[in-house]
Write a protein that holds these residues in place. Structure first.
Motif, PDB file in Angstrom:
ATOM      1  N   PHE A 118       0.840  -1.202   0.000  1.00  0.00           N
ATOM      2  CA  PHE A 118       0.000   0.000   0.000  1.00  0.00           C
ATOM      3  C   PHE A 118       0.870   1.245   0.000  1.00  0.00           C
ATOM      4  N   PHE A 119       1.860   1.303   0.862  1.00  0.00           N
ATOM      5  CA  PHE A 119       2.756   2.455   0.900  1.00  0.00           C
ATOM      6  C   PHE A 119       3.481   2.617  -0.438  1.00  0.00           C
ATOM      7  N   ARG A 120       4.011   1.503  -0.972  1.00  0.00           N
ATOM      8  CA  ARG A 120       4.789   1.559  -2.209  1.00  0.00           C
ATOM      9  C   ARG A 120       3.932   2.012  -3.388  1.00  0.00           C
ATOM     10  N   SER A 121       2.756   1.422  -3.533  1.00  0.00           N
ATOM     11  CA  SER A 121       1.957   1.702  -4.727  1.00  0.00           C
ATOM     12  C   SER A 121       1.367   3.107  -4.712  1.00  0.00           C
ATOM     13  N   THR A 122       0.995   3.603  -3.551  1.00  0.00           N
ATOM     14  CA  THR A 122       0.453   4.961  -3.488  1.00  0.00           C
ATOM     15  C   THR A 122       1.551   5.991  -3.706  1.00  0.00           C
ATOM     16  N   TYR A 123       2.755   5.720  -3.157  1.00  0.00           N
ATOM     17  CA  TYR A 123       3.887   6.613  -3.422  1.00  0.00           C
ATOM     18  C   TYR A 123       4.233   6.603  -4.903  1.00  0.00           C
ATOM     19  N   THR A 124       4.285   5.423  -5.506  1.00  0.00           N
ATOM     20  CA  THR A 124       4.634   5.312  -6.922  1.00  0.00           C
ATOM     21  C   THR A 124       3.657   6.102  -7.785  1.00  0.00           C
ATOM     22  N   ALA A 125       2.372   5.998  -7.461  1.00  0.00           N
ATOM     23  CA  ALA A 125       1.373   6.753  -8.213  1.00  0.00           C
ATOM     24  C   ALA A 125       1.636   8.249  -8.113  1.00  0.00           C
ATOM     25  N   ALA A 126       1.878   8.741  -6.903  1.00  0.00           N
ATOM     26  CA  ALA A 126       2.121  10.173  -6.712  1.00  0.00           C
ATOM     27  C   ALA A 126       3.408  10.610  -7.405  1.00  0.00           C
ATOM     28  N   ALA A 127       4.482   9.839  -7.226  1.00  0.00           N
ATOM     29  CA  ALA A 127       5.780  10.226  -7.778  1.00  0.00           C
ATOM     30  C   ALA A 127       5.783  10.200  -9.305  1.00  0.00           C
ATOM     31  N   ASP A 128       5.152   9.196  -9.881  1.00  0.00           N
ATOM     32  CA  ASP A 128       5.128   9.109 -11.350  1.00  0.00           C
ATOM     33  C   ASP A 128       4.272  10.217 -11.955  1.00  0.00           C
ATOM     34  N   LEU A 129       3.108  10.463 -11.364  1.00  0.00           N
ATOM     35  CA  LEU A 129       2.228  11.495 -11.908  1.00  0.00           C
ATOM     36  C   LEU A 129       2.842  12.887 -11.770  1.00  0.00           C
ATOM     37  N   ALA A 130       3.642  13.098 -10.734  1.00  0.00           N
ATOM     38  CA  ALA A 130       4.258  14.411 -10.507  1.00  0.00           C
ATOM     39  C   ALA A 130       5.676  14.491 -11.060  1.00  0.00           C
ATOM     40  N   ASP A 131       6.113  13.439 -11.723  1.00  0.00           N
ATOM     41  CA  ASP A 131       7.417  13.419 -12.379  1.00  0.00           C
ATOM     42  C   ASP A 131       8.567  13.643 -11.409  1.00  0.00           C
ATOM     43  N   TRP A 132       8.573  12.909 -10.299  1.00  0.00           N
ATOM     44  CA  TRP A 132       9.693  12.942  -9.373  1.00  0.00           C
ATOM     45  C   TRP A 132      10.901  12.258 -10.025  1.00  0.00           C
ATOM     46  N   ASP A 133      12.088  12.651  -9.639  1.00  0.00           N
ATOM     47  CA  ASP A 133      13.309  12.015 -10.134  1.00  0.00           C
ATOM     48  C   ASP A 133      13.567  10.770  -9.289  1.00  0.00           C
ATOM     49  N   ARG A 134      12.844   9.719  -9.576  1.00  0.00           N
ATOM     50  CA  ARG A 134      12.876   8.529  -8.739  1.00  0.00           C
ATOM     51  C   ARG A 134      14.232   7.839  -8.739  1.00  0.00           C
ATOM     52  N   ALA A 135      14.931   7.887  -9.857  1.00  0.00           N
ATOM     53  CA  ALA A 135      16.239   7.232  -9.933  1.00  0.00           C
ATOM     54  C   ALA A 135      17.224   7.836  -8.940  1.00  0.00           C
ATOM     55  N   VAL A 136      17.093   9.115  -8.690  1.00  0.00           N
ATOM     56  CA  VAL A 136      17.968   9.799  -7.741  1.00  0.00           C
ATOM     57  C   VAL A 136      17.467   9.641  -6.311  1.00  0.00           C
ATOM     58  N   LEU A 137      16.162   9.688  -6.120  1.00  0.00           N
ATOM     59  CA  LEU A 137      15.580   9.756  -4.785  1.00  0.00           C
ATOM     60  C   LEU A 137      15.459   8.405  -4.079  1.00  0.00           C
ATOM     61  N   GLU A 138      15.342   7.328  -4.823  1.00  0.00           N
ATOM     62  CA  GLU A 138      15.070   6.038  -4.208  1.00  0.00           C
ATOM     63  C   GLU A 138      16.329   5.191  -4.060  1.00  0.00           C
TER      64      GLU A 138
END
Length: 321
Positions: free
Chosen positions: A287-307
């Protein structure tokens, strides 16, 4: 035996029943009592971004302020949900305590002030609740309230599990991320990830809370999750983003028991679904992972750097007995 290796009695001890209707009065009393202690922390601790200096923390016996500065001394205040007492201790060896028991907020507030005086601490504060529709000053709230020791203990046990899993989730992010902490304004345990970008000015609007308080809390783009003893019959795990990305509410998230509450503006996962699951740990973390992923992808977070990349360092494994 469940698939996670827990027998039914052991499972219930780790994830106890928490039906709100059976302990609503105690929940409300605890909420107000944590606000009293929280106001002490607010009065003593130096300001930290997003008000991170004011929450409480889950401890081995309940909730604690952690060490707070009082001049050249330190003070800690702790709710003990095993012996059901409020305990205070200072670094110069002074201590004071009193029982957690049925009574009014005014009585709890008076006992807290007296205990502070006993350890030589005076704290100026705005002695009334925040983030509640009705904010009766602590000293004037004379309505007698219940205190169900078993319910308080079970609530703490739920916080212990939530704290454990939220710290696992926290460990998987190398960007700016909050501690796992209990915000007494809304009575929820939370952990928050940040994209690194500033956010639009928050509109405020929380009851009995100045808009500038909320504007500091939400000054930067974030994805937050946690546990709250509301939102469903036994409380809820939750997740939201600020600002809310377009399409967030419609995002497919896991597990299937999760849903978006349009009134609250956040995803909820009922606690009852978690405690009755064969693998509660995996359910909550997904639940934590999937809701974060939805928010981060839709808002174009730099996931490669942040995670933290998978396998970059060991992650605490779920509890097995």
């Amino acid at each position: 035996m469940d698939s996670d290796g827990l027998s039914a009695p052991a499972h219930a001890a780790v994830w106890p029943e928490l039906t709100l209707s059976t302990w609503a009065g105690t929940k409300d009393a605890l909420h107000l009592w944590t606000q009293v202690v929280g106001k002490v922390r607010l009065g003593l601790a130096p300001m930290v971004n997003h008000w991170w200096q004011v929450p409480l923390y889950v401890s081995a016996r309940g909730l604690t302020t952690s060490l707070m500065p009082v001049g050249d001394r330190g003070l800690e205040i702790a709710f003990d949900f095993l012996d059901h007492r409020l305990r205070m201790a200072t670094t110069d060896g002074r201590s004071s305590e009193f029982p957690l028991q049925p009574g009014s907020v005014a009585e709890f507030y008076a006992a807290t002030v007296a205990a502070l005086a006993e350890v030589g601490v005076g704290v100026p504060m705005l002695a009334r609740p925040v983030e509640l529709p009705v904010a009766v000053p602590f000293a004037q709230d004379t309505v007698s309230r219940p205190y169900d020791r078993d319910a308080a203990h079970r609530f703490w046990l739920v916080l212990v599990q939530a704290d454990r899993l939220m710290n696992v989730f926290r460990s998987r992010f190398r960007g700016k991320v909050s501690p796992v902490h209990f915000f007494w304004g809304s009575a929820d345990l939370a952990v928050t990830r940040f994209s690194g970008r500033t956010a639009p000015r928050h509109p405020g609007g929380a009851p009995n809370c100045a808009d500038w308080v909320m504007q500091e809390a939400y000054s930067h783009e974030l994805s937050s999750c946690g546990f709250w003893p509301g939102g469903s019959a036994e409380g809820s795990f939750y997740a939201y983003a600020y600002p809310t990305p377009v399409g967030f509410a419609e995002s497919p998230v896991e597990p299937t028991a999760a849903f978006f509450d349009h009134g609250l503006g956040e995803f909820l996962l009922p606690y009852a679904a978690v405690r009755t699951a064969t693998d509660p740990d995996s359910m909550v973390l997904e639940f934590f992972r999937s809701t974060y992923t939805a928010a981060a992808d839709l808002a174009d977070w730099d996931r490669a750097v942040l995670e933290v990349p998978t396998g970059a360092w060991p992650v605490t494994a779920p509890v097995r007995h």
